[in-house]
Design a protein around this motif. Structure first.
Motif, mmCIF file in Angstrom:
data_model
loop_
_atom_site.group_PDB
_atom_site.id
_atom_site.type_symbol
_atom_site.label_atom_id
_atom_site.label_comp_id
_atom_site.label_asym_id
_atom_site.label_seq_id
_atom_site.Cartn_x
_atom_site.Cartn_y
_atom_site.Cartn_z
ATOM 1 N N LEU A 54 0.771 -1.316 -0.024
ATOM 2 C CA LEU A 54 0.061 -0.030 0.053
ATOM 3 C C LEU A 54 1.027 1.201 -0.182
ATOM 4 N N LYS A 55 0.846 2.067 -0.976
ATOM 5 C CA LYS A 55 1.526 3.415 -1.181
ATOM 6 C C LYS A 55 0.804 4.412 -0.975
ATOM 7 N N PHE A 56 0.979 5.243 -0.046
ATOM 8 C CA PHE A 56 0.434 6.574 0.475
ATOM 9 C C PHE A 56 1.381 7.819 -0.160
ATOM 10 N N GLY A 57 0.990 8.584 -0.942
ATOM 11 C CA GLY A 57 1.874 9.658 -1.448
ATOM 12 C C GLY A 57 0.659 10.789 -1.542
ATOM 13 N N ASP A 92 -3.733 8.583 -2.616
ATOM 14 C CA ASP A 92 -3.310 10.009 -2.545
ATOM 15 C C ASP A 92 -3.634 10.195 -1.006
ATOM 16 N N TYR A 93 -2.992 10.855 -0.372
ATOM 17 C CA TYR A 93 -3.203 10.897 1.212
ATOM 18 C C TYR A 93 -3.994 11.972 1.107
ATOM 19 N N PRO A 140 6.609 9.670 1.203
ATOM 20 C CA PRO A 140 5.698 8.588 1.188
ATOM 21 C C PRO A 140 5.827 7.694 2.303
ATOM 22 N N THR A 141 4.631 7.023 2.272
ATOM 23 C CA THR A 141 4.575 5.865 3.462
ATOM 24 C C THR A 141 4.090 4.644 2.642
ATOM 25 N N PHE A 142 4.973 3.307 2.757
ATOM 26 C CA PHE A 142 4.985 2.053 2.261
ATOM 27 C C PHE A 142 4.519 1.288 3.084
ATOM 28 N N ILE A 143 3.392 0.607 3.136
ATOM 29 C CA ILE A 143 2.945 -0.551 4.098
ATOM 30 C C ILE A 143 2.850 -1.885 3.329
ATOM 31 N N GLY A 167 9.421 7.759 3.909
ATOM 32 C CA GLY A 167 10.422 8.363 3.022
ATOM 33 C C GLY A 167 11.067 7.826 1.915
ATOM 34 N N GLU A 168 12.011 8.348 1.436
ATOM 35 C CA GLU A 168 12.877 7.596 0.287
ATOM 36 C C GLU A 168 13.637 6.574 0.615
#
Length: 89
Positions: free
Chosen positions: A4-7, A37-38, A55-58, A72-73
């Motif tokens: 799950l990518k939040f940006g 998209d956050y 960004p947050t990657f879960i 983060g990156e």
């Protein structure tokens, strides 16, 4: 496993990570990815306890349980290692 990518469009790190994730997704077609998209998906961000550190990657397993959370990156090498280590979850 799924990521799950939040940006957000205002997030410089998100813009940097986007093409890297596109490469990773092409190289690992089996990997499930969902981008949110956050600002447009606040309810889902709250559900996953994502704040404005983007960004947050879960990484979640087959049962939608969180395995790993990154913010983060990150390097492509680090992401690929995590993906491979958790592939069968």
């Amino acid at each position: 496993m799924k990521v799950l990518k939040f940006g957000a469009i205002w997030c410089p790190g998100c813009l940097i990570m986007k093409p890297m994730w596109q490469e990773i997704e092409k190289e690992n077609s089996w990997l499930k990815n969902e981008y949110y998209d956050y600002d447009e998906n606040r309810e889902l961000a709250e559900k996953w306890q994502v704040n404005d550190t983007l960004p947050t990657f879960i990484f979640v397993d087959k049962d939608e349980k969180e395995i790993i959370r990154l913010q983060g990156e990150r390097s492509k090498i680090e992401l690929l290692k995590l993906i491979e280590e958790n592939r069968d979850k």
